[in-house]
Design a protein around this motif. Structure first.
Motif, PDB file in Angstrom:
ATOM      1  N   UNK A 161      31.563 151.357  17.687  1.00 42.01           N
ATOM      2  CA  UNK A 161      31.198 151.079  18.900  1.00 42.01           C
ATOM      3  C   UNK A 161      30.892 149.424  19.122  1.00 42.01           C
ATOM      4  N   UNK A 162      30.189 148.852  18.118  1.00 33.97           N
ATOM      5  CA  UNK A 162      30.267 147.418  18.206  1.00 33.97           C
ATOM      6  C   UNK A 162      31.661 146.719  18.422  1.00 33.97           C
ATOM      7  N   UNK A 163      32.492 147.176  17.639  1.00 33.88           N
ATOM      8  CA  UNK A 163      33.745 146.545  17.571  1.00 33.88           C
ATOM      9  C   UNK A 163      34.478 146.657  19.131  1.00 33.88           C
ATOM     10  N   UNK A 164      34.257 148.106  19.685  1.00 35.81           N
ATOM     11  CA  UNK A 164      34.811 148.274  21.081  1.00 35.81           C
ATOM     12  C   UNK A 164      34.205 147.386  22.028  1.00 35.81           C
ATOM     13  N   UNK A 165      32.591 147.429  21.815  1.00 38.01           N
ATOM     14  CA  UNK A 165      31.891 146.423  22.732  1.00 38.01           C
ATOM     15  C   UNK A 165      32.419 145.164  22.842  1.00 38.01           C
ATOM     16  N   UNK A 166      32.879 144.522  21.774  1.00 34.75           N
ATOM     17  CA  UNK A 166      33.138 143.274  21.648  1.00 34.75           C
ATOM     18  C   UNK A 166      34.523 143.194  22.146  1.00 34.75           C
ATOM     19  N   UNK A 167      35.370 143.964  21.956  1.00 34.19           N
ATOM     20  CA  UNK A 167      36.653 144.124  22.709  1.00 34.19           C
ATOM     21  C   UNK A 167      36.495 143.968  24.084  1.00 34.19           C
ATOM     22  N   UNK A 168      35.739 144.952  24.697  1.00 29.47           N
ATOM     23  CA  UNK A 168      35.375 145.146  26.257  1.00 29.47           C
ATOM     24  C   UNK A 168      34.671 143.633  26.937  1.00 29.47           C
ATOM     25  N   UNK A 169      34.051 142.963  26.131  1.00 28.70           N
ATOM     26  CA  UNK A 169      33.430 142.015  26.638  1.00 28.70           C
ATOM     27  C   UNK A 169      34.423 140.824  26.554  1.00 28.70           C
ATOM     28  N   UNK A 170      35.402 140.559  25.772  1.00 30.02           N
ATOM     29  CA  UNK A 170      36.128 139.732  25.460  1.00 30.02           C
ATOM     30  C   UNK A 170      37.253 139.809  26.612  1.00 30.02           C
ATOM     31  N   UNK A 171      37.668 140.970  26.958  1.00 28.43           N
ATOM     32  CA  UNK A 171      38.733 141.233  27.944  1.00 28.43           C
ATOM     33  C   UNK A 171      38.065 140.788  29.203  1.00 28.43           C
ATOM     34  N   UNK A 172      36.799 141.175  29.664  1.00 26.44           N
ATOM     35  CA  UNK A 172      36.214 141.011  30.662  1.00 26.44           C
ATOM     36  C   UNK A 172      36.003 139.494  31.026  1.00 26.44           C
ATOM     37  N   UNK A 173      35.598 138.715  29.862  1.00 20.89           N
ATOM     38  CA  UNK A 173      35.657 137.313  29.848  1.00 20.89           C
ATOM     39  C   UNK A 173      36.961 136.818  30.518  1.00 20.89           C
ATOM     40  N   UNK A 174      38.237 137.415  29.720  1.00 14.74           N
ATOM     41  CA  UNK A 174      39.774 136.776  29.873  1.00 14.74           C
ATOM     42  C   UNK A 174      40.023 137.011  31.489  1.00 14.74           C
ATOM     43  N   UNK A 175      39.566 138.370  31.803  1.00 16.36           N
ATOM     44  CA  UNK A 175      39.918 138.649  33.356  1.00 16.36           C
ATOM     45  C   UNK A 175      39.199 137.605  34.054  1.00 16.36           C
ATOM     46  N   UNK A 176      37.879 137.269  33.771  1.00 13.52           N
ATOM     47  CA  UNK A 176      37.453 136.521  34.782  1.00 13.52           C
ATOM     48  C   UNK A 176      38.002 134.884  34.583  1.00 13.52           C
ATOM     49  N   UNK A 177      38.262 134.566  33.673  1.00 14.32           N
ATOM     50  CA  UNK A 177      38.968 133.308  33.459  1.00 14.32           C
ATOM     51  C   UNK A 177      40.252 133.422  34.161  1.00 14.32           C
ATOM     52  N   UNK A 178      41.089 134.224  34.052  1.00 16.85           N
ATOM     53  CA  UNK A 178      42.325 134.543  34.868  1.00 16.85           C
ATOM     54  C   UNK A 178      42.183 134.533  36.323  1.00 16.85           C
ATOM     55  N   UNK A 179      41.225 135.122  36.819  1.00 17.59           N
ATOM     56  CA  UNK A 179      40.823 135.223  38.190  1.00 17.59           C
ATOM     57  C   UNK A 179      40.300 133.814  38.758  1.00 17.59           C
ATOM     58  N   UNK A 180      39.665 133.157  37.806  1.00 19.34           N
ATOM     59  CA  UNK A 180      39.257 131.720  38.435  1.00 19.34           C
ATOM     60  C   UNK A 180      40.437 130.845  38.368  1.00 19.34           C
ATOM     61  N   UNK A 181      41.268 130.950  37.480  1.00 17.26           N
ATOM     62  CA  UNK A 181      42.447 130.201  37.524  1.00 17.26           C
ATOM     63  C   UNK A 181      43.293 130.501  38.803  1.00 17.26           C
ATOM     64  N   UNK A 182      43.442 131.909  39.132  1.00 16.02           N
ATOM     65  CA  UNK A 182      43.993 132.189  40.313  1.00 16.02           C
ATOM     66  C   UNK A 182      43.559 131.675  41.399  1.00 16.02           C
ATOM     67  N   UNK A 183      42.305 131.639  41.598  1.00 13.62           N
ATOM     68  CA  UNK A 183      41.659 131.195  42.650  1.00 13.62           C
ATOM     69  C   UNK A 183      41.941 129.547  42.786  1.00 13.62           C
ATOM     70  N   UNK A 184      41.591 129.002  41.657  1.00 10.50           N
ATOM     71  CA  UNK A 184      41.864 127.597  41.647  1.00 10.50           C
ATOM     72  C   UNK A 184      43.618 127.197  42.169  1.00 10.50           C
ATOM     73  N   UNK A 185      44.258 128.010  41.927  1.00  7.11           N
ATOM     74  CA  UNK A 185      45.689 127.704  42.238  1.00  7.11           C
ATOM     75  C   UNK A 185      45.809 127.959  43.515  1.00  7.11           C
ATOM     76  N   UNK A 186      45.181 128.881  44.325  1.00  7.42           N
ATOM     77  CA  UNK A 186      45.267 129.161  45.615  1.00  7.42           C
ATOM     78  C   UNK A 186      44.607 127.989  46.462  1.00  7.42           C
ATOM     79  N   UNK A 187      43.609 127.506  46.004  1.00  4.38           N
ATOM     80  CA  UNK A 187      42.890 126.375  46.678  1.00  4.38           C
ATOM     81  C   UNK A 187      43.692 125.198  46.664  1.00  4.38           C
ATOM     82  N   UNK A 188      44.341 124.999  45.545  1.00  4.73           N
ATOM     83  CA  UNK A 188      45.236 123.719  45.238  1.00  4.73           C
ATOM     84  C   UNK A 188      46.341 123.933  46.404  1.00  4.73           C
ATOM     85  N   UNK A 189      47.232 124.843  46.227  1.00  6.68           N
ATOM     86  CA  UNK A 189      48.322 125.255  47.443  1.00  6.68           C
ATOM     87  C   UNK A 189      47.674 124.892  48.903  1.00  6.68           C
TER      88      UNK A 189
END
Length: 189
Positions: A161-189
């Motif tokens: 459970x702890x291992x899966x929770x860690x994986x889920x949290x890391x994936x969530x953080x990666x998605x947030x970072x990816x979304x932030x980068x996409x939004x930043x790229x849209x604003x730059x265009x």
């Protein structure tokens, strides 16, 4: 003179006298302007605009005026390289402090995730050992052996459970970072 004749004459007067994009913008503007007036008021609007030659002269003059205005604008004050170096030197303690704090936060986050993974692995390894010992204990002390085996399985479950929770949290953080980068790229265009 109707709308089409007027626009054709205006086109002949403007072509090759202003850049193509300015020509296209002007033609589109006056086409829409006459279209919005409608057939009933078309003649009134054409009379108000003046002859195609007069309107073309006005458009060319406006374009030339904008070009002169752009050319006469003073260049924005640019900082000399020495001023930039001085600012960097004076602000370096603050930059180092902020950078150190950011590294500290990043290290703490990585440490928390490493601890979660370590705890998960520790629970799994401890559970496996406890299950093995509990099965062996079942042959001599059945109640204690079953208790140890059950506790071992519970530890394995908590570790997974702890291992899966860690994986889920890391994936969530990666998605947030990816979304932030996409939004930043849209604003730059």
């Amino acid at each position: 003179m109707n709308k089409y004749e007027y626009l054709n004459a205006l086109s002949n007067e403007l072509q090759n006298k202003i850049p193509a994009d300015e020509y296209a913008n002007a033609m589109e503007y006056y086409d829409e302007y006459l279209h919005d007036a409608g057939p009933d008021k078309e003649l009134e609007v054409i009379e108000a605009l003046g002859t195609p030659q007069e309107l073309a002269a006005k458009i060319i003059a406006e374009y030339s005026g904008r070009q002169e205005e752009l050319a006469s604008k003073p260049e924005k004050n640019k900082l000399s390289p020495w001023v930039i170096v001085l600012l960097v030197v004076l602000c370096s303690p603050m930059i180092c402090g902020v950078g150190g704090a950011a590294l500290g936060v990043a290290g703490a986050v990585i440490g928390v995730f490493a601890a979660l993974v370590g705890c998960g692995v520790g629970f799994i390894v401890g559970g496996v050992i406890l299950v093995g010992g509990g099965i062996g204990l079942c042959f001599t002390e059945t109640a204690n052996g079953l208790l140890a085996t059950g506790t071992g399985f519970a530890l394995i479950a908590v570790g997974i459970g702890l291992s899966l929770l860690t994986i889920v949290i890391i994936r969530g953080i990666c998605k947030l970072i990816k979304r932030a980068n996409m939004n930043r790229k849209r604003r730059v265009k």
